[in-house]
Design a protein around this motif. Structure first.
Motif, PDB file in Angstrom:
ATOM      1  N   CYS A  59      18.061 -28.259  13.953  1.00 13.19           N
ATOM      2  CA  CYS A  59      17.032 -27.538  14.704  1.00 13.19           C
ATOM      3  C   CYS A  59      17.446 -27.237  16.141  1.00 13.19           C
ATOM      4  O   CYS A  59      16.692 -26.593  16.881  1.00 13.19           O
ATOM      5  CB  CYS A  59      15.719 -28.319  14.678  1.00 13.19           C
ATOM      6  N   ARG A  60      18.618 -27.697  16.533  1.00 14.49           N
ATOM      7  CA  ARG A  60      19.125 -27.369  17.861  1.00 14.49           C
ATOM      8  C   ARG A  60      19.929 -26.078  17.797  1.00 14.49           C
ATOM      9  O   ARG A  60      20.578 -25.775  16.799  1.00 14.49           O
ATOM     10  CB  ARG A  60      20.003 -28.501  18.390  1.00 14.49           C
ATOM     11  N   GLN A  61      19.932 -25.356  18.887  1.00 17.48           N
ATOM     12  CA  GLN A  61      20.616 -24.066  18.923  1.00 17.48           C
ATOM     13  C   GLN A  61      22.120 -24.197  18.737  1.00 17.48           C
ATOM     14  O   GLN A  61      22.767 -23.321  18.189  1.00 17.48           O
ATOM     15  CB  GLN A  61      20.315 -23.348  20.246  1.00 17.48           C
ATOM     16  N   GLU A  62      22.687 -25.322  19.210  1.00 20.27           N
ATOM     17  CA  GLU A  62      24.136 -25.480  19.150  1.00 20.27           C
ATOM     18  C   GLU A  62      24.618 -26.073  17.828  1.00 20.27           C
ATOM     19  O   GLU A  62      25.791 -26.430  17.687  1.00 20.27           O
ATOM     20  CB  GLU A  62      24.624 -26.356  20.303  1.00 20.27           C
ATOM     21  N   ALA A  63      23.748 -26.202  16.844  1.00 24.78           N
ATOM     22  CA  ALA A  63      24.124 -26.803  15.563  1.00 24.78           C
ATOM     23  C   ALA A  63      25.258 -26.010  14.916  1.00 24.78           C
ATOM     24  O   ALA A  63      25.236 -24.773  14.875  1.00 24.78           O
ATOM     25  CB  ALA A  63      22.928 -26.848  14.625  1.00 24.78           C
ATOM     26  N   GLU A  64      26.264 -26.726  14.395  1.00 22.58           N
ATOM     27  CA  GLU A  64      27.405 -26.106  13.722  1.00 22.58           C
ATOM     28  C   GLU A  64      27.348 -26.416  12.232  1.00 22.58           C
ATOM     29  O   GLU A  64      27.108 -27.560  11.835  1.00 22.58           O
ATOM     30  CB  GLU A  64      28.721 -26.608  14.309  1.00 22.58           C
TER      31      GLU A  64
END
Length: 651
Positions: free
Chosen positions: A224-229
């Motif tokens: 749910c974080r924008q930087e998730a890879e």
């Protein structure tokens, strides 16, 4: 309600006689069973049609949007120009285990044509499989993680085709046991990310099994974080999946049979295991192979044996490498290693054809379906070490098949490499349309037909988390859908202990000889026992891999004598194999690699590089040495002195 004036012919192309009456369950002339399919009718117009209505004088509405084709021998209606909405289905044809396929259309006066989908998540009684949400709380922990893993693996291909929205609609996600199945594809109207996928998982994570709830919660928070890879998320879910599976018992029992059939005097098939000696081999029960040779006696017979022998050597080294690893070996790296091994086998057969100056139908080749259960070392949640990873990899090329069978269902795990599949994957026709072509069953690729860089291997990873049967077979059994028609006769007695694995394999071969006796048949059956009720109290012996030095080249095995390679083909070929040899397959494949100079050397260098990544220097160097001893010797002399010590003496 149905017009009986229309002439309906048997779907068997060798018969094609008129069916006597609507509702017949088989052809009177040739006894070919007629498959009555439940279809999913898409769209709001279809949803408004009431049950018991007969649509287009053919389709009976069973319940809302579930229709029964009452005339299965009649080709469905297909427009001359396919609408764009069906293209994603066709491009995802090789994902048919999870995604339905267009069957045909019904003209609608209200709002365009109604698309009918086959292979939809509908059971034999005409009921939809349960939604994942409805089945979630009753599922064991490993299955909950496995469902999420499958959705994650579908995320990228569906995103690329603009239909990832299909994975965010809870009612669209259905389950057949371990397998996630989509009801239909929904176009994506906005840009989606892993954040959207993570948010859709939150309701399930909140009621996940206790032993995985915290780990899943942490993963979803990261998503749910924008930087998730994607790679990081996939790695964590994979580790959780393997650890959850390893805490269950696993016992495998394998038996294989190969038979020449009732017509052919020679057997071009080969399989592993195939005799009592194989059952005491270091590879048992981790490896199963079925190969169907192409090229007649002195060709296909040699190619299939050569492939089995060579793969046994390479898988032996791979099992050793994996058993020695102290870290997780990710699925993509293992898939690359398996593909590299298959390229080595392919180029051995290709080079042998060139050395023997074989042309046209004299060139030998073979199909392949192979399964490998890899015992990775894991540290479980209880803190103890286990080699019980429950990972199973399937590799296929050609039209030999793999099925997963339980008391409740029979699932085809593989896709044939034939002209019909090619047409569908190109988005040029629906499958029901493609199989009407004269060369629909002709193979488009097999081991030895092209140089390795022009082949596309299908390699997939499964997790063994329920009692079941893995059936590998050549088309001697699978032709005319005899596995789908017969599985209950053999699977249920086998799973209930009334039939041994060896007897089940023999019975399937006997059935093949009765129904498709003009061809060779190979069958390898693996009984997978997970539940405690099936397990004997004796703990299975740990995997012991013998030293791999010295390695004897597979091509010197006694059953592949050089004298066998001199005569031209003398046996008749199966239709699919013969057409493969006749076709001009220089057209671009689905994924066209760029041909580069010195391709043989680059292929084996890739094998060596991947093998070294896994700690298998001997495997990579051995492959290079066998394929091109001169370039191998030259390359060794250019390596640093320390690395040269790993090289065997050049020929």
């Amino acid at each position: 309600m149905i017009s009986t004036q229309q002439i309906i012919h048997c779907p068997n192309p060798d018969c094609n006689q008129p069916i006597n009456s609507i509702g017949d369950t088989f052809c009177i002339s040739c006894q070919t069973p007629l498959v009555y399919r439940y279809l999913w009718a898409t769209g709001t117009v279809a949803a408004e049609i009431l049950p018991q209505t007969l649509v287009a004088n053919r389709y009976e509405v069973i319940t809302q949007q579930i229709w029964l084709d009452t005339q299965p021998a009649l080709p469905p209606e297909i427009p001359s120009e396919l609408p764009k909405t069906v293209i994603p289905y066709l491009k995802l044809y090789q994902q048919q285990l999870h995604i339905p396929q267009p069957y045909g259309f019904v003209s609608s006066l209200d709002a365009g044509d109604i698309l009918l989908l086959e292979n939809a998540p509908i059971d034999k009684q005409g009921n939809l499989y349960p939604t994942m949400t409805a089945a979630w709380e009753e599922a064991k922990a490993v299955r909950q993680v496995y469902w999420l893993w499958q959705i994650l693996q579908l995320w990228t291909p569906l995103s690329e085709l603009g239909v990832a929205q299909s994975l965010l609609i809870p009612d669209n996600l259905r389950v057949e046991g371990w397998c996630v199945k989509l009801l239909e594809l929904h176009p994506t109207t906005e840009t989606l990310s892993l954040q959207d996928l993570g948010q859709s998982w939150q309701p399930w994570v909140e009621v996940a099994k206790t032993e995985i709830a915290q780990s899943l919660g942490n993963i979803v928070q990261q998503m749910c974080r924008q930087e998730a890879e994607f790679t990081a998320i996939a790695t964590q879910i994979n580790q959780l999946l393997l650890i959850s599976a390893s805490e269950m018992p696993l016992m495998l029992t394998v038996a294989g049979v190969t038979d020449s059939g009732l017509v052919m005097s020679h057997n071009e098939d080969a399989c592993y295991p195939s005799n009592a000696e194989d059952l005491n081999n270091y590879l048992y029960p981790h490896l199963s192979i079925v190969c169907d040779g192409i090229g007649g006696h002195e060709g296909g017979e040699v190619a299939s044996k050569l492939a089995v022998q060579s793969l046994k050597l390479q898988i032996r080294a791979l099992l050793k490498d994996v058993s020695e690893q102290t870290e997780f070996v990710p699925p993509d790296l293992l898939q690359q290693q398996l593909a590299a091994s298959l390229r080595v086998v392919n180029n051995m057969i290709w080079s042998r054809n060139d050395e023997q100056n074989r042309q046209g139908r004299e060139r030998m080749a073979t199909t392949l379906v192979m399964s490998i259960q890899l015992p990775q070392k894991l540290v479980t949640t209880a803190g103890w070490e286990s080699e019980n990873a429950h990972e199973l990899y399937l590799a296929t090329i050609g039209d030999s098949r793999a099925y997963w069978i339980t008391p409740n269902y029979c699932q085809l795990l593989t896709t044939d490499d034939d002209m019909a599949t090619r047409e569908v994957c190109f988005g040029q026709s629906l499958y029901r349309q493609a199989i009407q072509a004269p060369n629909a069953n002709a193979l488009t690729q097999a081991l030895g037909t092209k140089e390795a860089e022009f082949l596309n291997f299908s390699i997939q990873r499964l997790i063994l988390e329920e009692d079941g049967i893995l059936l590998l077979c050549s088309d001697g059994l699978s032709d005319h859908d005899w596995v789908e028609k017969s599985w209950q006769d053999y699977a249920i007695p086998l799973l209930t202990g009334k039939l041994s694995v060896a007897d089940a394999a023999q019975k399937w071969v006997k059935l093949a000889n009765e129904k498709n006796g003009q061809d060779n048949t190979s069958v390898v059956v693996t009984l997978c026992r997970i539940s405690q009720a099936f397990l004997v109290p004796i703990k299975p012996a740990p995997l012991v891999i013998e030293p791999i030095e010295p390695i004897e080249p597979a091509i010197t095995a006694p059953e592949v004598e050089s004298s066998e390679l001199e005569a031209p083909t003398v046996e008749p070929l199966a239709d699919s194999s013969q057409t493969l040899l006749d076709l001009d397959l220089t057209e671009e494949p689905v994924e066209t690699p760029v041909k580069r100079p010195n391709q043989g050397k680059l292929v084996v260098m890739l094998v060596g590089f991947l093998a070294l990544l896994l700690g298998s220097a001997s495997l990579g160097l051995f492959a290079w040495w066998q394929l091109n001893p001169q370039s191998f010797g030259q390359a060794c002399r250019q390596l640093p002195q320390k690395v040269q010590q790993l090289c065997p003496e050049p020929k």
